[in-house]
Design a protein around this motif. Structure first.
Motif, mmCIF file in Angstrom:
data_model
loop_
_atom_site.group_PDB
_atom_site.id
_atom_site.type_symbol
_atom_site.label_atom_id
_atom_site.label_comp_id
_atom_site.label_asym_id
_atom_site.label_seq_id
_atom_site.Cartn_x
_atom_site.Cartn_y
_atom_site.Cartn_z
ATOM 1 N N GLN A 42 0.869 -1.192 0.000
ATOM 2 C CA GLN A 42 0.000 0.000 0.000
ATOM 3 C C GLN A 42 0.902 1.237 0.000
ATOM 4 O OE1 GLN A 42 -1.722 0.692 3.789
ATOM 5 N NE2 GLN A 42 -3.491 1.786 3.015
ATOM 6 N N PHE A 44 0.541 4.717 0.209
ATOM 7 C CA PHE A 44 -0.255 5.904 0.526
ATOM 8 C C PHE A 44 0.609 6.946 1.247
ATOM 9 C CE2 PHE A 44 -4.871 4.036 0.796
ATOM 10 C CZ PHE A 44 -4.743 3.548 -0.487
ATOM 11 N N SER A 45 1.187 6.563 2.415
ATOM 12 C CA SER A 45 1.873 7.540 3.271
ATOM 13 C C SER A 45 3.113 8.097 2.598
ATOM 14 C CB SER A 45 2.299 6.873 4.590
ATOM 15 O OG SER A 45 1.190 6.316 5.239
ATOM 16 N N GLY A 50 0.831 11.804 6.249
ATOM 17 C CA GLY A 50 0.438 10.571 6.935
ATOM 18 C C GLY A 50 -1.011 10.723 7.356
ATOM 19 N N SER A 51 -1.210 11.312 8.537
ATOM 20 C CA SER A 51 -2.590 11.589 8.977
ATOM 21 C C SER A 51 -3.272 12.521 7.984
ATOM 22 C CB SER A 51 -2.587 12.243 10.364
ATOM 23 O OG SER A 51 -1.886 11.436 11.279
ATOM 24 N N TRP A 76 6.942 4.029 4.858
ATOM 25 C CA TRP A 76 6.231 3.073 5.734
ATOM 26 C C TRP A 76 5.418 2.071 4.912
ATOM 27 C CZ3 TRP A 76 9.110 4.685 9.287
ATOM 28 C CH2 TRP A 76 9.143 5.997 9.719
ATOM 29 N N SER A 78 4.470 -1.221 3.986
ATOM 30 C CA SER A 78 4.695 -2.583 4.494
ATOM 31 C C SER A 78 4.855 -3.566 3.341
ATOM 32 C CB SER A 78 3.518 -3.037 5.373
ATOM 33 O OG SER A 78 3.345 -2.152 6.444
ATOM 34 N N PHE A 128 8.622 -2.540 6.869
ATOM 35 C CA PHE A 128 8.208 -1.536 5.886
ATOM 36 C C PHE A 128 9.392 -0.858 5.211
ATOM 37 C CE2 PHE A 128 6.701 0.401 10.098
ATOM 38 C CZ PHE A 128 7.965 0.795 10.459
ATOM 39 N N GLY A 263 3.375 0.337 17.197
ATOM 40 C CA GLY A 263 3.150 0.537 15.759
ATOM 41 C C GLY A 263 1.704 0.293 15.366
ATOM 42 N N ILE A 266 -0.504 3.167 15.260
ATOM 43 C CA ILE A 266 -0.179 4.180 14.237
ATOM 44 C C ILE A 266 -0.605 3.680 12.855
ATOM 45 C CG2 ILE A 266 1.673 5.516 13.160
ATOM 46 C CD1 ILE A 266 3.323 5.069 15.743
ATOM 47 N N ALA A 267 -0.290 2.399 12.568
ATOM 48 C CA ALA A 267 -0.596 1.834 11.242
ATOM 49 C C ALA A 267 -2.093 1.944 10.946
ATOM 50 C CB ALA A 267 -0.176 0.359 11.203
ATOM 51 N N SER A 270 -3.608 6.704 13.025
ATOM 52 C CA SER A 270 -3.241 6.661 14.447
ATOM 53 C C SER A 270 -4.480 6.673 15.349
ATOM 54 C CB SER A 270 -2.352 7.861 14.785
ATOM 55 O OG SER A 270 -3.126 9.044 14.717
ATOM 56 N N GLU A 272 -5.190 8.750 17.639
ATOM 57 C CA GLU A 272 -5.765 10.103 17.736
ATOM 58 C C GLU A 272 -6.720 10.344 16.565
ATOM 59 O OE1 GLU A 272 -2.549 9.411 18.050
ATOM 60 O OE2 GLU A 272 -2.129 9.994 20.118
ATOM 61 N N ILE A 273 -6.327 9.864 15.388
ATOM 62 C CA ILE A 273 -7.182 10.069 14.211
ATOM 63 C C ILE A 273 -8.463 9.235 14.340
ATOM 64 C CG2 ILE A 273 -7.302 9.719 11.689
ATOM 65 C CD1 ILE A 273 -5.590 12.158 12.660
ATOM 66 N N ASN A 276 -10.695 11.185 16.494
ATOM 67 C CA ASN A 276 -11.297 12.304 15.744
ATOM 68 C C ASN A 276 -12.472 11.810 14.898
ATOM 69 O OD1 ASN A 276 -9.484 14.132 16.747
ATOM 70 N ND2 ASN A 276 -8.234 14.276 14.898
ATOM 71 N N GLU A 288 -12.750 19.438 14.266
ATOM 72 C CA GLU A 288 -11.553 20.150 14.726
ATOM 73 C C GLU A 288 -11.177 21.222 13.699
ATOM 74 O OE1 GLU A 288 -8.064 17.291 12.857
ATOM 75 O OE2 GLU A 288 -7.991 17.914 14.936
#
Ligand SMILES: Cc1cc2nc3c(=O)[nH]c(=O)nc-3n(C[C@H](O)[C@H](O)[C@H](O)COP(=O)(O)OP(=O)(O)OC[C@H]3O[C@@H](n4cnc5c(N)ncnc54)[C@H](O)[C@@H]3O)c2cc1C
Length: 290
Positions: A42, A44-45, A50-51, A76, A78, A128, A263, A266-267, A270, A272-273, A276, A288
């Protein structure tokens, strides 16, 4: 917590191809992916995205032949060192609004100009990689959907990814908690604090399973499952290490679990996300500031 084997292929790429690919893409990719012959990664990041994934800067510039010329960097990613194909997000229209100039591609990792550099993580493994693109020639049929559709395709992929973390996690949860309970029994006289922590973790595990049974495939299930599952995993690995004490340092599995657990928070977005998302999209709290 063991993710699915070839999760990037069987869950993420396959879902994107089935939902948004052409008949020809379904014919070419689905069977070898399902049979395990074709491994995926994948892409993407990025170092600066990232987020805030829509901030990605990799550019796929349309060519006169109907294809795209790809330049940029991912990080990152993988299993990129083993993958034959990658699902890739890249900007095809730098003048369009942030989320609308992005397209979604199936990238042949053997193309000239694709360079993969594995990164060593704190477990000692190289799960990764960084992936660099220099003038990679993408064929016209490597795009999924139309140019500019990439954000929507990717949102469905990310929902599937979060859901799979939770689903795969719940399958392994019972096993993980059984092992922990067994460890508690083997240790003989568990102190009151460890016994209390063990009971609380087992209760949290049962509560998560009950919650997911109730929510099924409802949209709020995926972020909640990912968040709660990774938190339980981190707490389980810490408790196992503290129950084993100094011997734990000599036990490869204990050390591996302890070092791998952060990890997982985060993977796939995260913790926190995930909070949200739950706050804004499930509970309807104010968004936010953006
Ligand atoms: C084991 C592992 C495997 C991975 N595999 C892949 C892969 O195969 N493919 C791929 O593309 N990516 C992969 N990733 C990358 C992962 O998706 C990103 O690391 C993740 O999305 C976070 O992005 P970031 O590292 O850039 O951190 P940042 O986005 O820079 O975040 C840094 C910190 O700020 C917090 N933060 C950021 N924004 C907010 C906000 N709005 N509100 C509250 N807190 C915020 C984050 O929670 C985090 O704690 C993997 C990561 C790990 C750890």
């Amino acid at each position: 917590m063991a993710p699915y084997l070839n999760l990037q292929g069987n869950i993420l790429a396959a879902e994107a191809i089935i939902r948004s690919g052409t008949e020809d893409q379904c014919r070419r990719f689905l069977t070898p992916t399902a049979s395990g012959e074709m491994l995926w990664c994948q892409l993407f990041s990025e170092p600066g995205a990232g987020s805030d994934l829509a901030g990605l800067g990799s550019m796929a510039t349309p060519t006169a032949e109907g294809g795209f010329l790809l330049n940029g960097q991912k990080v990152w990613s993988s299993n990129a060192q083993f993958a034959e194909y990658g699902i890739l997000m890249a900007r095809t229209d730098p003048d369009a609004a942030k989320h609308q100039g992005i397209s979604f591609f199936l990238l042949d990792m053997s193309l000239p100009g694709v360079e993969v550099r594995p990164i060593k993580q704190m477990t000692g493994d190289q799960e990764f990689c960084e992936v660099f693109f220099t003038d990679v020639d993408l064929a016209p049929d490597s795009i999924i959907g139309r140019p500019g559709d990439g954000w929507q395709v990717a949102m469905n992929v990310l929902l599937d990814e979060r859901g799979s973390f939770g689903a795969a996690g719940v399958i392994s949860l019972e096993h993980e908690l059984d092992n922990l309970s067994q460890l508690g029994k083997n240790e003989g006289s568990l102190g009151p604090v460890a016994a209390d922590d063990l009971a609380s973790l087992v209760a949290r595990g049962h509560a998560l399973k009950a919650l997911l049974n109730r929510l099924g495939s409802a949209p709020e299930a995926a972020p909640a499952a990912k968040l709660l599952r990774t938190e339980i995993s981190a707490a389980t690995s810490h408790l196992a290490a503290s129950m084993r004490g100094a011997d734990g340092m000599l036990n490869d599995a204990t050390t591996q679990d302890l070092l791998y657990a952060p990890g997982m928070g985060i993977a796939g977005g995260s913790s926190e996300i995930q909070r949200n998302i739950i706050g804004e999209r499930v509970l309807g709290l104010p968004r936010e500031p953006r």
